[in-house]
Design a protein around this motif. Structure first.
Motif, short mmCIF file in Angstrom:
data_model
loop_
_atom_site.label_atom_id
_atom_site.label_comp_id
_atom_site.label_asym_id
_atom_site.label_seq_id
_atom_site.Cartn_x
_atom_site.Cartn_y
_atom_site.Cartn_z
N ARG A 9 0.93 -1.33 0.01
CA ARG A 9 0.08 0.05 -0.20
C ARG A 9 0.78 1.31 0.12
O ARG A 9 1.86 1.34 0.61
N PHE A 10 0.33 2.25 -0.96
CA PHE A 10 1.14 3.68 -0.94
C PHE A 10 -0.15 4.48 -0.92
O PHE A 10 -1.27 4.13 -1.27
N GLY A 11 0.17 5.79 -0.91
CA GLY A 11 -0.77 6.96 -1.10
C GLY A 11 -1.39 7.38 0.32
O GLY A 11 -1.03 6.91 1.33
N ILE A 20 2.42 -3.94 -6.74
CA ILE A 20 2.47 -5.49 -7.02
C ILE A 20 3.76 -5.90 -6.68
O ILE A 20 4.65 -5.73 -7.50
N VAL A 21 4.09 -6.65 -5.71
CA VAL A 21 5.33 -6.88 -5.08
C VAL A 21 5.27 -8.76 -4.84
O VAL A 21 4.35 -9.27 -4.60
N ARG A 29 3.52 -6.05 5.49
CA ARG A 29 3.01 -5.84 4.38
C ARG A 29 3.71 -4.72 3.53
O ARG A 29 3.81 -4.77 2.46
N ASP A 30 4.01 -3.62 4.10
CA ASP A 30 4.73 -2.61 3.39
C ASP A 30 6.22 -2.57 3.78
O ASP A 30 6.62 -1.42 3.43
N GLY A 31 6.82 -3.51 3.98
CA GLY A 31 8.13 -3.69 4.29
C GLY A 31 9.09 -4.19 3.16
O GLY A 31 8.60 -3.73 1.95
N SER A 39 1.98 -2.26 -10.66
CA SER A 39 1.08 -1.36 -10.00
C SER A 39 -0.31 -1.41 -10.13
O SER A 39 -0.83 -1.97 -11.18
N TYR A 40 -1.04 -1.07 -9.17
CA TYR A 40 -2.71 -1.25 -9.11
C TYR A 40 -3.20 0.19 -8.53
O TYR A 40 -2.88 0.48 -7.29
#
Length: 178
Positions: A9-11, A20-21, A29-31, A39-40
């Motif tokens: 998640r970003f933004g 998408i990773v 999750r964001d690590g 990307s989505y």
């Protein structure tokens, strides 16, 4: 080390977009992640999805498991269908040319559906703006008519008193003074 294909998640709050990773299942999750494959952005209509399908196919072959949401995204973009056809070709169920032809036909059909949706949305937006402009024009006309009637009523009232004074003089009466 088991790997997962998942969203990062970003933004800002209420307006998120995702990368998408491919990441280790133990990583947050964001690590830390192994590789970014796309990307989505769900904020657009239809959602914007950019993905490197070759990298995604490579990670699926290596055994990376997609999460539910990324599975839906990969399916939407045709990566899982292509992976399915490739596995059939490797096992000898279908020839590589037939698998490629099936995928190309599916991809053309999917692009047509997406193009149809985009044109439908743009037409609906255009019709909505035309309707709003027509409604505003009706409201403007109604307001202008009401103002004109009010002005006519104000102009008619002094004219009626002005016309009453000469008629009274002709009858021999003096106009009433206040």
């Amino acid at each position: 080390m088991p790997a997962k294909i998942r969203l990062q998640r970003f933004g800002k709050k209420g307006y998120a977009y995702y990368h998408i990773v491919v990441a280790d299942v133990r990583a947050p999750r964001d690590g830390k992640f192994i590789e970014r494959i796309g990307s989505y952005n769900p904020n657009t209509n239809p959602a914007t999805i950019e993905i490197d399908s070759n990298k995604a196919m490579e990670w699926l072959r290596k055994g990376a498991q997609p999460t539910d949401t990324t599975r839906a995204i990969l399916s939407y973009k045709g990566v899982l269908y292509r992976y399915h056809l490739q596995r059939g070709a490797t096992k000898g169920m279908v020839t590589q040319e037939a698998a490629d032809a099936k995928f190309t036909a599916w991809e053309a059909e999917k692009d047509a559906k997406i193009g149809n949706k985009v044109s439908t949305l743009s037409n609906a937006k255009r019709e909505d703006s035309k309707q709003r402009l027509a409604d505003e024009a009706k409201i403007r006309e109604a307001k202008a008519k009401a103002i004109q009637e009010k002005l006519d009523a104000q102009n008619a009232a002094p004219a009626a008193t002005d016309e009453a004074a000469p008629q009274a003089e002709e009858a021999g009466e003096a106009p009433a003074e206040s």
